[in-house]
Design an enzyme around this catalytic site. Structure first.
Site, PDB file in Angstrom:
ATOM      1  N   HIS A  54       0.856  -1.183   0.000  1.00 51.17           N
ATOM      2  CA  HIS A  54       0.000   0.000   0.000  1.00 51.17           C
ATOM      3  C   HIS A  54       0.897   1.238   0.000  1.00 51.17           C
ATOM      4  CE1 HIS A  54      -3.911  -1.922   1.783  1.00 51.17           C
ATOM      5  NE2 HIS A  54      -3.434  -2.585   0.737  1.00 51.17           N
ATOM      6  N   GLU A  56       1.128   4.007   1.846  1.00 47.19           N
ATOM      7  CA  GLU A  56       1.717   4.445   3.109  1.00 47.19           C
ATOM      8  C   GLU A  56       2.829   3.498   3.540  1.00 47.19           C
ATOM      9  OE1 GLU A  56      -1.407   3.861   2.367  1.00 47.19           O
ATOM     10  OE2 GLU A  56      -2.797   5.222   3.376  1.00 47.19           O
ATOM     11  N   SER A  79      -7.550   8.292   2.710  1.00 48.65           N
ATOM     12  CA  SER A  79      -7.649   7.855   4.106  1.00 48.65           C
ATOM     13  C   SER A  79      -7.012   6.471   4.276  1.00 48.65           C
ATOM     14  CB  SER A  79      -9.132   7.803   4.494  1.00 48.65           C
ATOM     15  OG  SER A  79      -9.278   7.339   5.813  1.00 48.65           O
ATOM     16  N   CYS A  81      -6.080   2.729   5.166  1.00 46.11           N
ATOM     17  CA  CYS A  81      -6.814   1.506   5.504  1.00 46.11           C
ATOM     18  C   CYS A  81      -6.416   1.058   6.919  1.00 46.11           C
ATOM     19  CB  CYS A  81      -6.504   0.415   4.482  1.00 46.11           C
ATOM     20  SG  CYS A  81      -4.848  -0.303   4.685  1.00 46.11           S
ATOM     21  N   CYS A  84      -2.599   0.083   7.157  1.00 48.65           N
ATOM     22  CA  CYS A  84      -1.670   1.210   7.229  1.00 48.65           C
ATOM     23  C   CYS A  84      -1.915   2.056   8.492  1.00 48.65           C
ATOM     24  CB  CYS A  84      -1.758   2.058   5.968  1.00 48.65           C
ATOM     25  SG  CYS A  84      -1.246   1.149   4.481  1.00 48.65           S
TER      26      CYS A  84
HETATM   27 ZN    ZN Z   1      -3.211   0.638   3.400  1.00 45.40          ZN
END
Ligand code: ZN
Length: 148
Positions: A54, A56, A79, A81, A84
């Site tokens: 992901h 981040e 935003s 998940c 993260c």
């Molecule tokens: Zn994530």
């Protein structure tokens, strides 16, 4: 607020790069307490065939080992998940700057309850990037956030 907008510009550039590679358009960057860029990247799930990459998390990894995350800022176009958000909590990242939480509401309320400063910028370009992508590739997106 200008600094946050500048940070978001870095994350947005990453999101656009990811889209150009055929990936999911989410970008992120990690900044140090004095505003220096520690690492930046984008969602690489499609490109790398790696479900854990992901945006981040990829930016966090790009930053390498840091002695402490106190005072650091994670900026992300979307935003974060749960996965993260867990990373933010685990390593004590102090602040999360979020481009938008309209197309997907992740863990920002949970993070705020645990003392993480949340800055939501409601950025129109971030919304448009995700809205278009989810419309065109709902299967890839649902796979990313663990929805069957
Ligand atoms: Zn994530």
């Amino acid at each position: 607020m200008n600094d946050y907008r500048a940070m978001l510009a870095t994350a947005l550039a990453e999101a656009r790069a990811g889209l150009a590679e055929g990936g999911i358009p989410i970008g992120a960057a990690l900044y140090g307490p004095d505003g220096n860029l520690l690492g930046r990247s984008h969602n690489r799930r499609v490109q790398d065939g790696d479900p854990s990459m992901h945006a981040e998390t990829a930016a966090f990894r790009a930053a390498g080992r840091q002695r402490s995350y106190r005072g650091t800022t994670m900026v992300t176009t979307l935003s974060p998940c749960w996965y993260c958000s867990g990373l933010v909590r685990q390593f004590g990242i102090s602040r999360v700057v979020i481009g938008e939480a309209e197309t997907y509401a992740g863990g920002q309320d949970w993070l705020a309850r645990h003392g993480v400063e949340i800055v939501l910028l409601d950025d129109a370009e971030c919304v448009a990037l995700m809205r278009d992508f989810v419309q065109d590739h709902p299967d890839v997106w649902n796979e990313d956030i663990g929805v069957d």
